[in-house]
Design an enzyme around this catalytic site. Structure first.
Site, short mmCIF file in Angstrom:
data_model
loop_
_atom_site.label_atom_id
_atom_site.label_comp_id
_atom_site.label_asym_id
_atom_site.label_seq_id
_atom_site.Cartn_x
_atom_site.Cartn_y
_atom_site.Cartn_z
N HIS A 121 0.82 -1.21 0.00
CA HIS A 121 0.01 0.07 -0.18
C HIS A 121 0.71 1.20 0.13
O HIS A 121 2.12 1.30 0.26
CB HIS A 121 -0.72 0.06 1.15
CG HIS A 121 -2.13 -1.02 0.92
ND1 HIS A 121 -3.07 -0.90 0.16
CD2 HIS A 121 -2.57 -2.08 1.75
CE1 HIS A 121 -3.87 -1.89 0.33
NE2 HIS A 121 -3.55 -2.64 1.30
N ASP A 151 0.07 6.97 -3.45
CA ASP A 151 -0.97 6.24 -4.39
C ASP A 151 -1.27 7.34 -5.18
O ASP A 151 -1.46 6.93 -6.60
CB ASP A 151 -2.38 6.25 -3.17
CG ASP A 151 -2.17 4.78 -2.59
OD1 ASP A 151 -1.39 4.03 -2.97
OD2 ASP A 151 -3.01 4.77 -1.64
#
EC number: 5.1.99.4
Length: 381
Positions: A121, A151
Site C-alpha cells: 500500500h 497512491d
C-alpha cells in the site's frame, strides 16, 4: 476538451487507478470502468465514467474485453505483475489485436523486480522510494502524509502523465506502447529535488531538523489561541522580516535566521507569540502580505475561503457533494467535469457493449450466461 474522443477502458481497482481514470474523464476522455460482477464497492472516483459489469474469470468475459480493447485507445489495469498475462490479456495479446493501444500498467512495485508480485500500500511504496525516511517530526517515527504521495502523486497522476505522453507520441508513430507505472518509482521521481539538493547540505540534519521538514522556526505550523493553526513558510530574508514584523518581534533581539543551533529556542518563542491570538486575528495581520503566513484550513473552510471562491477552486457534483475542480486550468480547453452522479456498478453495460460493436443478440446471450450484469436487461426479462 483536450482528450475528447479518446476511449479508455479502466479495469476496476483501488484508488490510484480510479483517480487516473477520473483525471482523463475530467479532461474529456470517454472512460468505461469495468467492474467485477456483484461488486458492491463504492466508485469514489468515478466522476464522468460509465460502468460495465463483466466477469473476467471466464473465457467469454476475456473475449469481451479483447474486443473492447481492439477499439479502445487506452487500457488502464491496476493489478499485480502477471495477473493480466494469466487472464490471457497481457500486452503481447492486446497489442497484437490493436497495435495502437496504449497499455497502461499501474502497480505499486512495477512489472519487474523481486517485489513485483507482492502486496503493498501507499506507506510501503513510500518507504521503498526512500521518501518516507524524510517525513516526520524530530525524534519521532517516520509517518505517511495520508496516502497522497505514493497512491495519487507517484501513482495515479504519474500514470496519467504517461498515458498523455504515449498518446502524443502515437500522433507521430501511429503505434501504441506499454506504460510501466510504478508507485515506488513515481514517488522517487517526485522527490528529485530532495536527491539533487543533498550535496548542498539541505538535508544533512536528522529528520525533522532541516529547513524544509519542520525543523526551522520559519517553516512550520503554530497553534493559535483558539486551538487552530497557522502555517509559516518565510524562508527568504525579506519574507522573514515581514514575519517578524507581524509577530511584533525585533530581529536584533533574535539569533540569526539561519542559525540552526538556535532554531529550537526560536520555535518556542514564535509558538508563545502565536498562542496569544486567534487564527482569525492572525489572518487579519498577515493576509495580503508577503510574510508567507496562511491559515491551516479544514476542508469546509477551504470551500468557503475567499481566494478559492474567487477562482471557483471547488465544484459540486450531481448529488451536491463538493470536490476540487480539475487542475490545471487550461485557457482554451479546460476540463469540464461531469455534474452527474457517479455511476452504479453495471449501469451502462448495455450501451457500452453496443458502442463497442456487440449486437443485441450477443448482449442478451452474455447476460443469460452471467458474463455481464445490467439492471436494464433484468427489468426487460
Amino acid at each position: 476538451m483536450v482528450l475528447r474522443g479518446v476511449r479508455v477502458v479502466e479495469l476496476a481497482g483501488l484508488a490510484p487507478g480510479p483517480f487516473c481514470g477520473m483525471v482523463l474523464a475530467d479532461f474529456g476522455a470517454e472512460v468505461v470502468r469495468v467492474n467485477r460482477l456483484g461488486s458492491t464497492g463504492e466508485n469514489f472516483l468515478a466522476r464522468g465514467k460509465r460502468s460495465l459489469a463483466l466477469d473476467l474469470k471466464r473465457s467469454q468475459g476475456v473475449t469481451v474485453l479483447r474486443r473492447m480493447c481492439a477499439r479502445a485507445d487506452v487500457l488502464l489495469e491496476p493489478f499485480r505483475c502477471g495477473v493480466m498475462e494469466k487472464l490471457q490479456l497481457g500486452p503481447e495479446t492486446l497489442l497484437q489485436d490493436n497495435p495502437k493501444l496504449i497499455y497502461a500498467r499501474l502497480s505499486g512495485f512495477g512489472q519487474s523486480g523481486i517485489f513485483s508480485k507482492v502486496a503493498g500500500h501507499d506507506i510501503n511504496y513510500l518507504a521503498l522510494s526512500g521518501v518516507l525516511s524524510k517525513i516526520g517530526r524530530s525524534g519521532e517515527n517516520p509517518y505517511p502524509p495520508l496516502n497522497l504521495l505514493a497512491d495519487f502523486g507517484g501513482g495515479g497522476l504519474m500514470c496519467t502523465l504517461g498515458i498523455v505522453l504515449a498518446l502524443f507520441e502515437r500522433t507521430r508513430s501511429g503505434r501504441g506502447q506499454v506504460i510501466d507505472s510504478s508507485m515506488v518509482e513515481g514517488t522517487a521521481y517526485l522527490s528529485s529535488f530532495l536527491w539533487k539538493t543533498q550535496p548542498m547540505g539541505l538535508w544533512k540534519q536528522p529528520r525533522g531538523q532541516n529547513i524544509l521538514d519542520g525543523g526551522a522556526p520559519f517553516y512550520t505550523t503554530y497553534k493559535t489561541a483558539d486551538g487552530e493553526f497557522m502555517a509559516v513558510g518565510a524562508i527568504e530574508p525579506q519574507f522573514y522580516a515581514l514575519l517578524l514584523k507581524g509577530l511584533g518581534l525585533e530581529s536584533e533581539e533574535l539569533p540569526s535566521q539561519m542559525s540552526s543551533a538556535d532554531w529550537p529556542e526560536m520555535k518556542k518563542k514564535f509558538a508563545d507569540v502565536f498562542a496569544k491570538k486567534t487564527k482569525a486575528e492572525w489572518c487579519q495581520i498577515f493576509d495580503g502580505t508577503d510574510a508567507c503566513v496562511t491559515p491551516v484550513l479544514t476542508f469546509e473552510e477551504a470551500l468557503h475561503h475567499q481566494h478559492n471562491r474567487e477562482r471557483a477552486s471547488f465544484i459540486t457534483d450531481g448529488e451536491q457533494l463538493p470536490s476540487p475542480r480539475p487542475a490545471p486550468l487550461l485557457s482554451r480547453t479546460p476540463a469540464v467535469p461531469s455534474a452527474k452522479r457517479d455511476p452504479s456498478v453495471g449501469e451502462h453495460t448495455v450501451e457500452v457493449l453496443r458502442e463497442y460493436g456487440f449486437s443485441q443478440e450477443e448482449i442478451l446471450q452474455l447476460h443469460s450466461d452471467r458474463i455481464v450484469e445490467s439492471d436494464k436487461l433484468k427489468a426487460n426479462l
